[in-house]
Design a protein around this motif. Sequence first.
Motif, short mmCIF file in Angstrom:
data_model
loop_
_atom_site.label_atom_id
_atom_site.label_comp_id
_atom_site.label_asym_id
_atom_site.label_seq_id
_atom_site.Cartn_x
_atom_site.Cartn_y
_atom_site.Cartn_z
N HIS A 7 6.16 74.81 -94.80
CA HIS A 7 5.45 74.73 -96.09
C HIS A 7 6.25 74.02 -97.16
O HIS A 7 5.67 73.43 -98.07
N ILE A 10 5.45 70.39 -97.61
CA ILE A 10 4.29 70.09 -98.44
C ILE A 10 4.56 70.45 -99.90
O ILE A 10 4.48 69.62 -100.80
N CYS A 11 4.92 71.68 -100.14
CA CYS A 11 5.00 72.19 -101.51
C CYS A 11 6.06 71.53 -102.37
O CYS A 11 5.87 71.40 -103.59
N THR A 77 0.88 76.47 -90.17
CA THR A 77 -0.25 75.66 -90.62
C THR A 77 0.22 74.32 -91.15
O THR A 77 -0.37 73.27 -90.83
N ALA A 78 1.27 74.34 -91.95
CA ALA A 78 1.81 73.09 -92.52
C ALA A 78 2.23 72.14 -91.42
O ALA A 78 1.90 70.95 -91.45
N LEU A 81 -0.88 70.68 -89.75
CA LEU A 81 -1.53 69.68 -90.59
C LEU A 81 -0.75 68.38 -90.65
O LEU A 81 -1.33 67.29 -90.62
N TRP A 106 -5.06 72.17 -97.36
CA TRP A 106 -3.93 72.97 -97.82
C TRP A 106 -4.29 73.71 -99.11
O TRP A 106 -4.03 74.90 -99.25
N TYR A 110 -4.18 77.69 -99.28
CA TYR A 110 -2.96 78.27 -99.84
C TYR A 110 -2.81 78.17 -101.36
O TYR A 110 -2.33 79.10 -101.99
#
Length: 132
Positions: A7, A10-11, A77-78, A81, A106, A110
């Motif tokens: 994550h 992404i974040c 999940t990240a 994806l 996403w 989330y």
Amino acid sequence: MLKLRGHHLICLHFFSGEGYDDSFVENLKNVLKRAEDEEIEVCHGADDVCRRCPHLKDYKCQYDEHADKEVREMDETALSLLKVNPDIRVRWQEVKKKIPEIFSEWFENYCMECDWKQVCEKNHFYYELKRR
């Protein structure tokens, strides 16, 4: 070598200079600077962001009683994806190119309930992706 969990791949693209405390924020800035220049090893569990998190205890997220399980599921999940696997190396710019393609999914899964949502909304990249 810089290590990042799912994550965070992404974040961290939505970092706007805020965090739990000064030490955490400085670490995030350092991680992002390194990410621009170094290869990133995708890892399971606690990474170079987590090491300065006040909620990390015994290599587990202790934000609340369910946090570690939820964060690990978010990581999976990240990775799915982004189509990357743990223990491989990636480049920050390669990951960034994928963010627009996966952002809506996403966001729905989330961002809507995330405690950091108001912070991310200050980030230009996040704002642009959300407007799409």
